[in-house]
Enzyme design. Structure first.
Site, PDB file in Angstrom:
ATOM      1  N   VAL A 155       3.988   4.406   5.325  1.00 56.61           N
ATOM      2  CA  VAL A 155       4.178   2.984   5.076  1.00 56.61           C
ATOM      3  C   VAL A 155       5.567   2.726   4.489  1.00 56.61           C
ATOM      4  O   VAL A 155       5.883   1.609   4.123  1.00 56.61           O
ATOM      5  CB  VAL A 155       3.080   2.467   4.099  1.00 56.61           C
ATOM      6  CG1 VAL A 155       1.697   2.630   4.714  1.00 56.61           C
ATOM      7  CG2 VAL A 155       3.146   3.181   2.742  1.00 56.61           C
TER       8      VAL A 155
ATOM      9  N   HIS B 241      -0.554   2.586   9.523  1.00 57.08           N
ATOM     10  CA  HIS B 241      -1.104   2.217   8.214  1.00 57.08           C
ATOM     11  C   HIS B 241      -0.334   1.095   7.539  1.00 57.08           C
ATOM     12  O   HIS B 241      -0.441   0.904   6.334  1.00 57.08           O
ATOM     13  CB  HIS B 241      -1.152   3.456   7.300  1.00 57.08           C
ATOM     14  CG  HIS B 241      -2.138   4.490   7.760  1.00 57.08           C
ATOM     15  ND1 HIS B 241      -2.241   5.746   7.214  1.00 57.08           N
ATOM     16  CD2 HIS B 241      -3.087   4.443   8.714  1.00 57.08           C
ATOM     17  CE1 HIS B 241      -3.201   6.435   7.825  1.00 57.08           C
ATOM     18  NE2 HIS B 241      -3.719   5.659   8.755  1.00 57.08           N
TER      19      HIS B 241
ATOM     20  N   ASN C 170       4.521  21.962   9.767  1.00 51.87           N
ATOM     21  CA  ASN C 170       3.906  21.683   8.467  1.00 51.87           C
ATOM     22  C   ASN C 170       4.203  22.861   7.541  1.00 51.87           C
ATOM     23  O   ASN C 170       4.357  23.987   8.007  1.00 51.87           O
ATOM     24  CB  ASN C 170       2.382  21.507   8.641  1.00 51.87           C
ATOM     25  CG  ASN C 170       1.748  20.776   7.467  1.00 51.87           C
ATOM     26  OD1 ASN C 170       1.874  21.179   6.317  1.00 51.87           O
ATOM     27  ND2 ASN C 170       1.060  19.688   7.769  1.00 51.87           N
TER      28      ASN C 170
END
Ligand code: NAD
Length: 269
Positions: A106, A122, A217
């Site tokens: 966001v 989101h 990741n």
């Protein structure tokens, strides 16, 4: 699955061959910019869990507390700058005809790095929504003068225009992301724990529809065993190398829109 670390020739070849490419990002991509992930422990607010503050129930019970937390996060984000991972994604996009960036973040850092129209699943922390009329507006004042802020038109409480735990995703954003996942030839999944649904399903939808799926990741995730390759390490280190090698391999193709990956202005403080 390919070895956990290492950008192999086969991986580069599969990504090069992909006509339609999707990058899905989570909060890990912004971690190296200094924006904490929800699952990390975070200074002042460490006595709260994100799941206790980022909910409608928490907002209805104590809007001031929730807005104070958002005001704190907005200040962290305003002080942060896009990192080499955001920049590499924008660079990759500028060389591709069919490209979608889907983010769970966001913070708006992808746009600041030059990404053209990220699908924000989101919402965006720099927007607010009237709790009475549902209208959204930019809210860039930072720090906020009045907490909780109110709608200038009708006086009702404003809420952050983000998706809280337990809320559905904005249907149009999810439809675009779902279509991108179904139709892509390859997907890069960057810095997401693959635990927050329905966004976490997107890599599996892509895989199920034949796409080559690679995650980047710092650790393995629940989807690691289900996809094609896991590159374990920091997004800010792996992605620039991956994109450089990919573009080198493709003959250093010129950007489709010259200058499109240049940085833009940060939001006003
Ligand atoms: P998460 O906190 O569940 O997981 C973050 C993931 O990033 C983890 O798997 C972690 O291993 C990985 N990671 C951490 N540092 C990394 C790095 N340098 N390079 C690569 N990977 C790294 O976050 P999530 O899966 O995105 O889900 C939580 C939700 O919280 C999101 O939906 C998002 O909306 C919201 N959120 C957003 C922000 C933001 O906008 N920056 C920050 C916190 C939370």
């Amino acid at each position: 699955m390919e070895p956990a670390a290492g950008i192999t020739e086969r991986l580069l070849e599969r990504l090069s061959r992909a006509r339609r490419l999707v990058v899905l990002t989570g909060s890990g991509v912004s971690h190296e910019s200094g924006v904490p992930t929800f699952r990390g422990r975070d200074g002042l607010w460490k006595k709260y869990r994100a799941e206790e503050l980022a909910t409608r129930q928490a907002f209805e019970f104590d809007p001031e507390l929730v807005w104070r937390w958002y005001d704190y996060r907005r200040q962290l984000i305003a002080e942060a700058a896009p990192n080499p991972a955001h920049e590499a994604i924008a660079r990759l996009e500028s060389h591709r005809e069919h490209f979608d960036l889907v983010t769970q973040n966001v913070d708006g850092l992808h746009s600041r790095a030059g990404s053209r129209s990220p699908i924000e699943l989101h919402g965006n922390i720099w927007r607010a929504r009237c709790t009475r009329e549902g209208l959204t507006k930019e809210l860039k004042e930072n720090p906020l003068r009045d907490i909780p802020p109110r709608c200038h038109k009708c006086g009702a409480l404003l809420r952050p225009d983000v998706v809280w735990f337990g809320e559905p995703l904005p249907p149009s954003a999810y439809e675009r992301a779902d279509t991108a996942a179904r139709t892509c030839d390859a997907m890069l999944v960057v810095g997401t724990s693959a635990m927050v649904r329905p966004a976490a399903s997107l890599p599996l939808i892509a895989k199920h529809n034949g796409a080559y799926v690679v995650e980047i990741n710092v650790s393995l995730t629940p989807i690691s065993v289900l996809i094609d390759a896991s590159l374990v390490g920091r997004a800010g280190e792996i992605l620039p190398e991956l994109v450089d090698r990919l573009l080198d391999r493709e003959g250093g193709r010129k950007p489709l829109i010259p200058g499109s990956s240049e940085k833009t202005e940060s939001p006003s403080r």
